[in-house]
Design a protein around this motif. Structure first.
Motif, short mmCIF file in Angstrom:
data_model
loop_
_atom_site.label_atom_id
_atom_site.label_comp_id
_atom_site.label_asym_id
_atom_site.label_seq_id
_atom_site.Cartn_x
_atom_site.Cartn_y
_atom_site.Cartn_z
N LEU A 1 -5.14 9.54 -0.66
CA LEU A 1 -5.46 8.17 -0.26
C LEU A 1 -5.21 7.97 1.23
O LEU A 1 -4.22 8.47 1.77
CB LEU A 1 -4.63 7.17 -1.06
CG LEU A 1 -5.01 7.01 -2.54
CD1 LEU A 1 -4.03 6.09 -3.24
CD2 LEU A 1 -6.43 6.45 -2.67
N SER B 1 -1.67 6.88 3.27
CA SER B 1 -0.56 7.04 2.32
C SER B 1 0.64 7.61 3.07
O SER B 1 0.49 8.23 4.13
CB SER B 1 -0.97 7.97 1.19
OG SER B 1 -1.20 9.28 1.69
N THR C 1 8.14 11.00 -0.01
CA THR C 1 6.79 11.48 0.26
C THR C 1 6.53 11.34 1.75
O THR C 1 6.68 10.25 2.30
CB THR C 1 5.73 10.69 -0.54
OG1 THR C 1 5.87 10.96 -1.93
CG2 THR C 1 4.33 11.08 -0.10
N TRP D 1 0.83 -1.21 0.00
CA TRP D 1 0.00 0.00 0.00
C TRP D 1 0.87 1.26 0.00
O TRP D 1 0.53 2.26 -0.64
CB TRP D 1 -0.93 0.01 1.20
CG TRP D 1 -1.84 1.21 1.22
CD1 TRP D 1 -1.79 2.27 2.08
CD2 TRP D 1 -2.90 1.49 0.32
NE1 TRP D 1 -2.76 3.18 1.78
CE2 TRP D 1 -3.46 2.73 0.69
CE3 TRP D 1 -3.43 0.81 -0.78
CZ2 TRP D 1 -4.52 3.31 0.00
CZ3 TRP D 1 -4.50 1.38 -1.46
CH2 TRP D 1 -5.03 2.62 -1.07
N SER D 2 1.98 1.21 0.70
CA SER D 2 2.89 2.35 0.73
C SER D 2 3.42 2.67 -0.67
O SER D 2 3.48 3.83 -1.08
CB SER D 2 4.05 2.08 1.68
OG SER D 2 4.96 3.15 1.69
N SER E 1 0.43 4.02 -2.90
CA SER E 1 -0.09 5.35 -2.57
C SER E 1 1.02 6.40 -2.40
O SER E 1 0.76 7.50 -1.93
CB SER E 1 -0.91 5.28 -1.27
OG SER E 1 -0.10 4.84 -0.19
N ARG E 2 2.24 6.05 -2.80
CA ARG E 2 3.40 6.92 -2.56
C ARG E 2 3.20 8.34 -3.07
O ARG E 2 3.59 9.31 -2.43
CB ARG E 2 4.64 6.30 -3.22
CG ARG E 2 5.92 7.09 -2.99
CD ARG E 2 7.06 6.53 -3.84
NE ARG E 2 7.25 5.12 -3.59
CZ ARG E 2 7.94 4.63 -2.57
NH1 ARG E 2 8.49 5.45 -1.70
NH2 ARG E 2 8.08 3.33 -2.43
N ASN E 3 2.62 8.49 -4.24
CA ASN E 3 2.51 9.81 -4.86
C ASN E 3 1.12 10.43 -4.70
O ASN E 3 0.74 11.32 -5.46
CB ASN E 3 2.87 9.73 -6.34
CG ASN E 3 4.32 9.32 -6.55
OD1 ASN E 3 5.18 9.61 -5.72
ND2 ASN E 3 4.61 8.64 -7.64
N SER E 4 0.37 9.96 -3.71
CA SER E 4 -0.97 10.49 -3.48
C SER E 4 -1.03 11.26 -2.17
O SER E 4 -0.48 10.84 -1.16
CB SER E 4 -2.00 9.35 -3.43
OG SER E 4 -3.26 9.83 -3.02
N GLU E 5 -1.71 12.41 -2.21
CA GLU E 5 -1.91 13.17 -0.99
C GLU E 5 -3.28 12.90 -0.38
O GLU E 5 -3.58 13.36 0.72
CB GLU E 5 -1.78 14.67 -1.27
CG GLU E 5 -2.78 15.21 -2.27
CD GLU E 5 -2.63 16.70 -2.51
OE1 GLU E 5 -2.66 17.46 -1.52
OE2 GLU E 5 -2.49 17.09 -3.69
N TYR F 1 2.21 10.21 2.53
CA TYR F 1 2.04 11.66 2.69
C TYR F 1 1.34 11.99 4.00
O TYR F 1 1.62 13.02 4.62
CB TYR F 1 1.23 12.21 1.51
CG TYR F 1 1.09 13.72 1.52
CD1 TYR F 1 2.14 14.53 1.09
CD2 TYR F 1 -0.08 14.33 1.95
CE1 TYR F 1 2.02 15.92 1.10
CE2 TYR F 1 -0.20 15.71 1.97
CZ TYR F 1 0.85 16.50 1.54
OH TYR F 1 0.73 17.87 1.56
#
Length: 321
Positions: A44, A47, A160, A34-35, A38-42, A49
């Motif tokens: 989800l 995540s 992130t 999951w990491s 969702s790395r580039n999501s602010e 972030y």
């Protein structure tokens, strides 16, 4: 409604079966999956972030990507060659553009990529004609960055999450958020006593939004009367009173962040404030909107208005008592 129950049961069974097969029943593998996803999501949930926090000492800033051309010949080296890339919509190099072929190059030319994630690039297809660089092609490539990116030591992916820098006391100096290696969100800075110093908005590495700076001295509520604290003293200010109270409510050695958030929230909720020193508005790294400055007692010093980086209005105010 009754028809939905069997469907729900079937989906649950499928999920559990998939969990056992794909992740071998290990929750750590689920978290890792999951990491990465969702790395580039602010937005989800859970995540990096939203959940990851790193010490600023572990942060490394790598420069924008550039192509470096060097002649490895011992004497009479070639010089002057310059190259760039054109990018597709996903920021992958679509090819290399020779801006200047230079002169005097031998066949012993080495071409490399410097900057962020440079290890993901390789250029071995080099065409030299009469001492001039005529063509270059990638043998290995990745996403190209025209801006510096932030990484955590020993990690290959742009960072992130949140980065925190602290004073020796444990009080936060600066708290900033990164998304895919770029500043994204709010940067908050604090004085050594925990009072706010500034707060700045960034979007994808650019100043975008409101930037506000405060004077260091907190302004107590007008009706505050010094009260005796838990150790029998009367702090002269409400801010210091709350700082003392926080030591009773929190373990300062391990909960400094939570304690300071409580002090700030309680102070403002009960009428305390901080005098604004400078108020700025930005859009895509350009000044856009009002820029206002104030003295320590709230008198306005100047008021400028900008549009897309250009100042369109300017007003200076007489000093007031």
């Amino acid at each position: 409604m009754k028809k939905l129950i069997p469907v729900t049961i079937i989906l649950t069974v499928i999920f559990c079966f998939s969990y056992l097969i794909i992740f071998e029943g290990e929750i750590t593998k689920v978290k890792s999956w999951w990491s990465d996803l969702s790395r580039n999501s602010e937005n989800l949930p859970l995540s990096p972030y939203k959940t990851r926090i790193e010490d600023a000492q572990n942060l490394i800033i790598e420069g924008a990507n550039q192509i470096f051309i060097s002649d490895t010949k011992l004497f009479w080296k070639g010089y002057g060659a310059k190259a760039d890339v054109y990018l597709d919509k996903d920021n992958y190099p679509g090819g290399i553009i020779i801006r200047n072929g230079g002169q005097g190059y031998s066949k012993n030319v080495r071409v490399s990529v410097t900057g962020a994630s440079s290890q993901n690039f390789e250029i071995n297809d080099i065409n030299i004609v009469n001492g001039t660089v005529k063509g270059l092609n990638f043998n290995k490539l990745s996403t190209w960055s025209r801006e510096p990116l932030a990484f955590i030591k020993d990690e290959k992916e742009p960072y992130t999450g949140k980065v925190v820098q602290k004073y020796f006391t444990g009080q936060i100096i600066e708290e900033s958020s990164y998304l895919a290696g770029k500043l994204h969100g709010k940067i908050k800075q604090f004085n050594i006593d925990g009072s706010p110093k500034c707060e700045k908005d960034y979007v994808q590495g650019k100043k975008h939004g409101t930037h506000i700076y405060w004077y260091e001295k907190p302004i107590d509520p007008s009706d505050y009367i010094p009260k005796t604290n838990s150790i029998g003293e009367k702090p002269p200010t409400y801010w210091l009173h709350l700082k003392d109270d926080s030591k009773e409510n929190y373990n300062i050695s391990t909960e400094m962040d939570e304690a300071n958030k409580w002090v700030l929230k309680t102070y403002r909720m009960n009428g305390g404030s901080f005098q604004v020193k400078l108020l700025e508005h930005w859009k895509d790294d350009l000044r856009h909107g009002l820029f206002e400055a104030f003295d320590k007692i709230g008198n306005k010093k100047f008021k400028d208005e900008y549009k897309d980086g250009l100042r369109v209005k300017h007003q200076i105010f007489d000093k007031q008592k």
